[in-house]
Design an enzyme around this catalytic site. Structure first.
Site, PDB file in Angstrom:
ATOM      1  N   ARG A  15       4.217   4.795 -11.196  1.00 25.88           N
ATOM      2  CA  ARG A  15       5.009   3.650 -11.671  1.00 25.88           C
ATOM      3  C   ARG A  15       4.198   2.833 -12.675  1.00 25.88           C
ATOM      4  NH1 ARG A  15       6.409   1.045  -5.978  1.00 25.88           N
ATOM      5  NH2 ARG A  15       4.364   1.931  -5.575  1.00 25.88           N
ATOM      6  N   LYS A  75       0.646  -1.527  -7.904  1.00 27.94           N
ATOM      7  CA  LYS A  75      -0.115  -1.471  -6.647  1.00 27.94           C
ATOM      8  C   LYS A  75      -1.266  -2.468  -6.650  1.00 27.94           C
ATOM      9  CE  LYS A  75       0.640   0.575  -3.560  1.00 27.94           C
ATOM     10  NZ  LYS A  75       1.631   0.229  -2.503  1.00 27.94           N
ATOM     11  N   TYR A  94       1.841  -6.101  -6.238  1.00 29.57           N
ATOM     12  CA  TYR A  94       1.744  -5.977  -4.775  1.00 29.57           C
ATOM     13  C   TYR A  94       0.280  -6.074  -4.380  1.00 29.57           C
ATOM     14  CZ  TYR A  94       6.527  -4.164  -4.546  1.00 29.57           C
ATOM     15  OH  TYR A  94       7.884  -4.024  -4.623  1.00 29.57           O
ATOM     16  N   HIS A  96      -0.682  -6.674  -0.476  1.00 31.60           N
ATOM     17  CA  HIS A  96      -0.805  -6.218   0.920  1.00 31.60           C
ATOM     18  C   HIS A  96      -2.213  -6.476   1.446  1.00 31.60           C
ATOM     19  CE1 HIS A  96       3.185  -4.530   0.822  1.00 31.60           C
ATOM     20  NE2 HIS A  96       2.884  -3.899  -0.280  1.00 31.60           N
ATOM     21  N   GLU A 118       4.967  -9.045  -2.487  1.00 32.93           N
ATOM     22  CA  GLU A 118       5.574  -8.861  -1.162  1.00 32.93           C
ATOM     23  C   GLU A 118       5.724 -10.139  -0.357  1.00 32.93           C
ATOM     24  OE1 GLU A 118       2.572  -7.746  -1.971  1.00 32.93           O
ATOM     25  OE2 GLU A 118       1.146  -8.347  -0.424  1.00 32.93           O
ATOM     26  N   ASP A 270       1.797   0.418   4.791  1.00 38.56           N
ATOM     27  CA  ASP A 270       1.143  -0.489   3.832  1.00 38.56           C
ATOM     28  C   ASP A 270       0.777  -1.811   4.489  1.00 38.56           C
ATOM     29  OD1 ASP A 270       3.742  -1.290   4.087  1.00 38.56           O
ATOM     30  OD2 ASP A 270       4.099  -1.605   1.954  1.00 38.56           O
ATOM     31  N   MET A 301       5.163   5.276  -1.144  1.00 41.16           N
ATOM     32  CA  MET A 301       6.249   6.257  -1.190  1.00 41.16           C
ATOM     33  C   MET A 301       7.074   6.175  -2.472  1.00 41.16           C
ATOM     34  SD  MET A 301       7.536   6.166   2.756  1.00 41.16           S
ATOM     35  CE  MET A 301       8.872   7.329   2.539  1.00 41.16           C
TER      36      MET A 301
END
Ligand code: NAD
Length: 363
Positions: A15, A75, A94, A96, A118, A270, A301
């Protein structure tokens, strides 16, 4: 503002943080957009599309990080990317952080302002920047689980929909939020018998009203989970406590009661995963076995369907990206408490309470 978009470097991540359409909008708002050459290739966006949108290309990630006031990614920054962040720079991606103390330490040390997709919220209490990827991961989960169930891949050799005279697979979905609902719909669409468990009664009521004939719901008590898990050919882990590490709802001891060759698809990996035996895997080597039970625990994913995911994520992030660029992060967050909820790290301090609690650091 100068907005930078580097190529993702996490293994098998195709991505990209900015679509050419998003770049075009940012340029139209008077911003400069710097995209690493080749960043969009994996999602099917050639460099020419970014140039046509008014962006400029940079050869390396170093150049992008050096030039940009705000970095927009997909990510969490990997160690080499974290080394490029600097004080005062904004990172919008993101993160996490809850299960990731190494990343947290590096982001605190960088002095950058880090806004996590998130934990951005919306008026309905949802997570608008997690939702599109949760929709994708949810729809992928039964597809990946069905592959894992095939004999040649180590699974039970069970067909999701069965055939006339042979019953379908039984699927348990733990957590009936965005991931869980999409997973349940697809698994039911493949012909499986599906049960969704959740701790939220309002959520179960909603699911029952909308999907009553498609799949069943049960309350997520320990007893119900143990009973349903023992019957399941596939279990999808889809729980979330925002910002916190996922609760472990299937222990190692419980694996002995599951059907041999059953497939566990831990989408919540995650956030640390909701099966005790989960550990993150990659698209290269997605499945491993513990006590005869197969685990699929790919932490990114949606990267498997990079084009769909990039466009879906871009649709959701664009208004926030533009607000941050137009007003600067401080004013944009002051004007929008839901965007402010995304602020995880600022100037060497953790700023999100749930993330702080999970890591044992004061926020
Ligand atoms: P969500 O908030 O929409 O849904 C989570 C659900 O879990 C809620 O309905 C909540 O009531 C329920 N829940 C919380 N604690 C529970 C418990 N103890 N027992 C049963 N249910 C419980 O979240 P979501 O968007 O569906 O995301 C679920 C998880 O999937 C998150 O960890 C998210 O980060 C992850 N995710 C992973 C990927 C990936 O590529 N692996 C992609 C997208 C999302």
């Amino acid at each position: 503002m100068r907005i930078g978009c580097p190529t993702e470097i996490k293994p098998q991540e195709y991505r990209v943080g900015l679509t050419p359409h998003a770049a075009r909008e940012a340029v139209a708002h008077g911003h400069e957009v710097i995209v690493q050459a080749g960043a969009g290739i994996g999602a099917g966006f050639p460099d020419a599309d970014y140039l046509a949108a008014g962006a400029r290309l940079a050869d390396t990630a170093e150049e992008v990080f050096a030039a940009a006031d705000m970095i927009v990614k997909v990510k969490e920054p990997q160690a080499p990317e974290r080394a490029l962040l600097r004080e005062g720079q904004v990172l919008f991606t993101y993160l996490h952080l809850a299960p990731d103390p190494d990343q947290t330490r590096d982001l605190l040390a960088s002095g950058a302002t880090c806004i996590a997709y998130e934990t951005v919220t919306d008026r309905a209490g949802g997570l608008p920047l997690l939702a599109p990827m949760s929709e994708v991961a949810g729809k992928l989960a039964p597809q990946m689980g069905a592959w894992t169930l095939q004999k040649a891949n180590g699974g039970r050799g069970v067909l999701m929909g069965g055939v006339p005279g042979v019953g379908p697979a039984e699927v348990l979905v733990i957590g009936g939020g965005v991931v869980g609902t999409h997973a349940a719909r697809v698994a039911a669409g493949m012909g499986a018998e599906v049960t969704v468990v959740d701790r939220s009664l309002p959520r179960l009521r909603h699911l029952d009203e909308v999907f009553g004939g498609v799949f069943r719901t049960r309350y997520a008590s320990t007893g119900n989970i143990a009973e349903l898990a023992a019957r399941a050919d596939m279990i999808v882990g889809a729980v979330l406590i925002p910002g916190a590490a996922a609760p472990k709802l299937v222990s190692r001891g419980m694996l002995a009661d599951l059907k041999p060759g059953a497939a566990l698809v831990d989408v919540a990996i995650d956030q640390g995963g909701c099966f005790e035996t989960s550990r993150p895997t990659t698209h290269d080597d997605p499945v491993y076995e513990v006590d005869g039970i197969l685990h699929y625990c790919v932490a990114n994913m949606p990267g498997a369907v990079a084009r769909t995911s990039t466009i879906a994520l871009g649709n959701a992030t664009m208004p926030y990206m533009l607000a941050l660029a137009d007003r600067g992060w401080a004013q944009a967050c002051a004007a929008d408490p839901h965007l402010a909820a995304g602020l995880n790290v600022h100037a060497g301090r953790l700023t999100n309470e749930a993330v702080g609690q999970a890591l044992g650091i004061e926020a």
